[in-house]
Design a protein around this motif. Structure first.
Motif, PDB file in Angstrom:
ATOM      1  N   ALA A  25       0.804  -1.230   0.000  1.00 39.00           N
ATOM      2  CA  ALA A  25       0.000   0.000   0.000  1.00 39.00           C
ATOM      3  C   ALA A  25       0.839   1.284   0.000  1.00 39.00           C
ATOM      4  CB  ALA A  25      -0.982  -0.007   1.167  1.00 39.00           C
ATOM      5  N   PRO A  26       1.838   1.430   0.891  1.00 37.12           N
ATOM      6  CA  PRO A  26       2.559   2.718   0.946  1.00 37.12           C
ATOM      7  C   PRO A  26       3.335   3.053  -0.325  1.00 37.12           C
ATOM      8  CG  PRO A  26       2.910   1.440   2.952  1.00 37.12           C
ATOM      9  CD  PRO A  26       2.273   0.517   1.957  1.00 37.12           C
ATOM     10  N   THR A  27       3.746   2.044  -1.109  1.00 35.09           N
ATOM     11  CA  THR A  27       4.529   2.303  -2.321  1.00 35.09           C
ATOM     12  C   THR A  27       3.746   1.982  -3.584  1.00 35.09           C
ATOM     13  OG1 THR A  27       5.479   0.076  -2.166  1.00 35.09           O
ATOM     14  CG2 THR A  27       6.728   1.889  -1.159  1.00 35.09           C
ATOM     15  N   ASN A  28       2.458   1.790  -3.432  1.00 34.23           N
ATOM     16  CA  ASN A  28       1.609   1.471  -4.575  1.00 34.23           C
ATOM     17  C   ASN A  28       1.146   2.762  -5.245  1.00 34.23           C
ATOM     18  OD1 ASN A  28      -0.972   0.933  -6.021  1.00 34.23           O
ATOM     19  ND2 ASN A  28      -0.567  -1.173  -5.366  1.00 34.23           N
ATOM     20  N   ARG A  29       1.433   2.885  -6.536  1.00 39.30           N
ATOM     21  CA  ARG A  29       1.073   4.114  -7.266  1.00 39.30           C
ATOM     22  C   ARG A  29      -0.431   4.383  -7.201  1.00 39.30           C
ATOM     23  NH1 ARG A  29       2.451   9.053  -9.672  1.00 39.30           N
ATOM     24  NH2 ARG A  29       1.070   9.380 -11.434  1.00 39.30           N
ATOM     25  N   GLU A  30      -1.248   3.337  -7.325  1.00 40.51           N
ATOM     26  CA  GLU A  30      -2.694   3.508  -7.274  1.00 40.51           C
ATOM     27  C   GLU A  30      -3.148   4.015  -5.916  1.00 40.51           C
ATOM     28  OE1 GLU A  30      -4.083   0.149 -10.522  1.00 40.51           O
ATOM     29  OE2 GLU A  30      -4.682  -0.011  -8.438  1.00 40.51           O
ATOM     30  N   VAL A  31      -2.556   3.482  -4.852  1.00 42.52           N
ATOM     31  CA  VAL A  31      -2.927   3.928  -3.507  1.00 42.52           C
ATOM     32  C   VAL A  31      -2.549   5.391  -3.314  1.00 42.52           C
ATOM     33  CG1 VAL A  31      -2.498   3.609  -1.039  1.00 42.52           C
ATOM     34  CG2 VAL A  31      -2.781   1.620  -2.511  1.00 42.52           C
ATOM     35  N   LEU A  32      -1.353   5.763  -3.768  1.00 46.87           N
ATOM     36  CA  LEU A  32      -0.927   7.153  -3.619  1.00 46.87           C
ATOM     37  C   LEU A  32      -1.866   8.105  -4.353  1.00 46.87           C
ATOM     38  CD1 LEU A  32       2.966   6.948  -3.994  1.00 46.87           C
ATOM     39  CD2 LEU A  32       1.642   7.175  -1.910  1.00 46.87           C
ATOM     40  N   VAL A  33      -2.206   7.757  -5.590  1.00 43.99           N
ATOM     41  CA  VAL A  33      -3.085   8.621  -6.378  1.00 43.99           C
ATOM     42  C   VAL A  33      -4.472   8.693  -5.754  1.00 43.99           C
ATOM     43  CG1 VAL A  33      -4.206   8.882  -8.626  1.00 43.99           C
ATOM     44  CG2 VAL A  33      -1.800   8.261  -8.511  1.00 43.99           C
ATOM     45  N   SER A  34      -4.922   7.588  -5.168  1.00 43.19           N
ATOM     46  CA  SER A  34      -6.265   7.569  -4.586  1.00 43.19           C
ATOM     47  C   SER A  34      -6.334   8.320  -3.261  1.00 43.19           C
ATOM     48  CB  SER A  34      -6.720   6.119  -4.376  1.00 43.19           C
ATOM     49  OG  SER A  34      -5.913   5.487  -3.401  1.00 43.19           O
ATOM     50  N   LEU A  35      -5.229   8.378  -2.526  1.00 40.97           N
ATOM     51  CA  LEU A  35      -5.241   9.033  -1.223  1.00 40.97           C
ATOM     52  C   LEU A  35      -4.751  10.476  -1.274  1.00 40.97           C
ATOM     53  CD1 LEU A  35      -3.866   6.233   1.144  1.00 40.97           C
ATOM     54  CD2 LEU A  35      -6.230   6.808   0.636  1.00 40.97           C
ATOM     55  N   ILE A  36      -3.810  10.767  -2.170  1.00 39.43           N
ATOM     56  CA  ILE A  36      -3.153  12.073  -2.176  1.00 39.43           C
ATOM     57  C   ILE A  36      -3.629  12.911  -3.349  1.00 39.43           C
ATOM     58  CG2 ILE A  36      -0.937  13.260  -2.313  1.00 39.43           C
ATOM     59  CD1 ILE A  36       0.348  10.790  -1.066  1.00 39.43           C
ATOM     60  N   GLU A  37      -4.071  14.120  -3.073  1.00 37.91           N
ATOM     61  CA  GLU A  37      -4.488  15.031  -4.126  1.00 37.91           C
ATOM     62  C   GLU A  37      -3.286  15.739  -4.732  1.00 37.91           C
ATOM     63  OE1 GLU A  37      -8.074  18.221  -4.906  1.00 37.91           O
ATOM     64  OE2 GLU A  37      -7.452  17.790  -2.861  1.00 37.91           O
TER      65      GLU A  37
END
Length: 525
Positions: free
Chosen positions: A490-502
């Motif tokens: 999760a912390p290094t997943n590009r999809e997770v980053l895009v989904s959580l961070i604006e």
């Protein structure tokens, strides 16, 4: 499951129902009726007033341009609806970014209370189910993504075999009139293709060839194929140098099947991106050539000699997310060699880079790796605060059961068996025709061998179909595997980053500021 709705008369309810696109061929499905029954029972139990029911039957959850969903939004804007109820969160949508937008921003800003019955989500009350909603939306996508990969692998396998699986063959070819997945020369368009190669061989540039064809009013490939034009522009219906260049380098014209030149960004969107030539799927000698190899090679060398070298681009985890805090513009990334001669990426302010002499902004120079590590650690902290395996396990099990239900192979198995039975009956008839003298020995052997080969291919396909294991033990193992994989990446997943961070902002003092898409992460993280 929910606190009692103490003031039901204050709400004007919109019941939203969506049937997944994979089931759209089912007709008036029981899925719609079941959703409607569940929602109406809840409304009746809580004495709520329904303004309208919105049904999108046969629409994908990744598409938010659904007609009735847009009608619901219009009624919210008109203040006719202030409560939305769905069977579960996936009915609202399966794009975790837009789902979060509606739940965390749009509905609260328009004073709309949202309730998801099966997920226990109710934005009108404070509950732990609401807290993990962002991660529930992401988990909802993960298994669906695995299924889409399997479907893509089947298509890729057909491409590797040289079977044409596109919509329209390249200009100059058409679909074979009797054989599926095969193309033949289109004699009406072939002379234009040969003429284009001839003009290129004579030394004319791609722009000169396009100009000549436009002057002679030769129909473009799109016009010839009768393809619809979405947004007509001033150059619609005209040949372009890019189109000519693409044709002159397409190996389809020398008899090779070329596919995979573009691919969808992901299973949530129809938008495609072009692939590098090294990633294309090329199978040699699948159909009759339009252009001989020698002519094609000469033309390619001519086109390559005019090509300009393009600047290099770099890929990194925060691409599209990192901005300058002072001027607000995206940061640029530069490559610099360290003392060991290794490539090291640095972030710099794009405004400073372009207007250095004017004193606009400052350099902000910092190693990309340093900023990325800081962001990853911040996301890891958020994940530790919100994610526990025991909370995610029921969600993973629920999504796996849904996905397994949608991956039903029974229809394909039944269709294959029916075709095999039909071919067997055909073989019997052919044998009877031979005995009765309607077929001579040569025709009998030809027809017999072909039908027998077709039946053998279908029997092989039938034996290769994977029948999914629906046992509770297997479902539990898959759920644990999915949760473990999600927590680890999760912390290094590009999809997770895009989904959580604006957006991520870098200040002049090298401070990293994160703006999350979900407000509660900013407050509690």
């Amino acid at each position: 499951m929910y606190l009692e709705i103490s003031n039901p008369m204050d709400y004007h309810v919109g019941l939203y129902i969506r049937l997944s696109k994979e089931d759209e061929n089912e007709g008036p499905s029981e899925s719609v009726n079941n959703q409607r029954s569940m929602l109406e029972e809840f409304v009746k139990q809580h004495r709520l007033s329904v303004f309208d029911t919105y049904v999108d039957d046969g629409w994908s959850g990744t598409n938010y341009d659904r007609p009735d969903f847009q009608r619901l939004i219009a009624d919210i804007e008109a203040k006719k609806v202030n409560m939305v109820i769905t069977k579960d969160l996936s009915r609202l949508g399966r794009d975790y970014i837009l789902t979060g937008h509606y739940m965390e921003r749009y509905f609260p800003e328009h004073r709309v209370r949202y309730i998801s019955l099966l997920d226990g989500i109710d934005t009108g009350v404070d509950s732990t189910a609401n807290d993990i909603t962002p991660f529930r939306a992401i988990m909802n996508d993960m298994y669906a993504k695995d299924i889409s990969k399997k479907i893509a692998s089947v298509k890729h396998d057909k491409q590797r075999k040289g079977l044409f699986i596109g919509g329209k063959p390249v200009y100059g070819y058409k679909m074979h009139p009797t054989e599926k997945n095969k193309i033949v020369i289109d004699e009406a368009a072939a002379p234009v293709v040969r003429r284009i190669f001839g003009m290129a061989l004579s030394g004319m540039s791609c722009r000169q060839i396009a100009t000549r064809l436009n002057e002679e009013h030769v129909p473009t490939p799109a016009t010839y194929a009768g393809l619809p034009v979405g947004k007509p522009g001033p150059y619609t219906g005209l040949w372009s140098s890019e189109r000519i260049s693409d044709m002159l380098q397409n190996e389809t014209y020398i008899g090779n099947m070329v596919q995979g030149r573009s691919r969808k960004i992901n299973y949530k969107t129809k938008k495609c991106i072009r692939q590098q030539p090294k990633d294309w799927v090329v199978v040699v000698g699948t159909h009759e050539p339009l252009i001989d190899r020698e002519t094609f090679d000469k033309v390619r060398r001519l086109v390559d000699s005019r090509r300009h070298t393009r600047s290099r681009t770099y890929d990194f985890l925060l691409k599209g997310l990192i901005f300058c805090h002072e001027c607000g513009y995206p940061l640029a990334v530069l490559n610099r060699k360290n003392a060991k001669g290794e490539d090291v990426l640095y972030f710099v302010c794009r405004t400073y880079q372009r207007f250095t002499k004017a004193g606009a902004c400052t350099c902000h120079s910092i190693k990309e790796q340093v900023v990325t590590q800081a962001v990853v650690e911040r996301v890891r902290e958020v994940c530790r605060n919100y994610l526990q395996a025991e909370k995610l396990l029921p969600i993973a099990k629920q999504e796996i059961v849904k996905a397994q239900a949608e991956a039903d192979h029974e229809k394909e198995i039944a269709a294959l068996k029916a075709k095999i039975d039909s071919l067997s009956a055909h073989l019997d008839q052919v044998y009877l025709d031979k005995l009765s003298g309607l077929l001579d020995e040569a025709d009998f052997q030809r027809v017999y061998q072909k039908v027998k080969g077709d039946r053998a291919a279908l029997e092989q396909r039938l034996s290769q179909i994977d029948r999914p294991d629906f046992s509770p033990e297997r479902q539990n193992d898959l759920a644990k595997e999915l949760v473990e994989r999600f927590l680890a990446t999760a912390p290094t997943n590009r999809e997770v980053l895009v989904s959580l961070i604006e957006r991520v902002e870098l200040t002049e003092e090298k401070e990293v500021i994160l703006h999350f898409r979900f407000r509660e992460l900013e407050q509690k993280g």
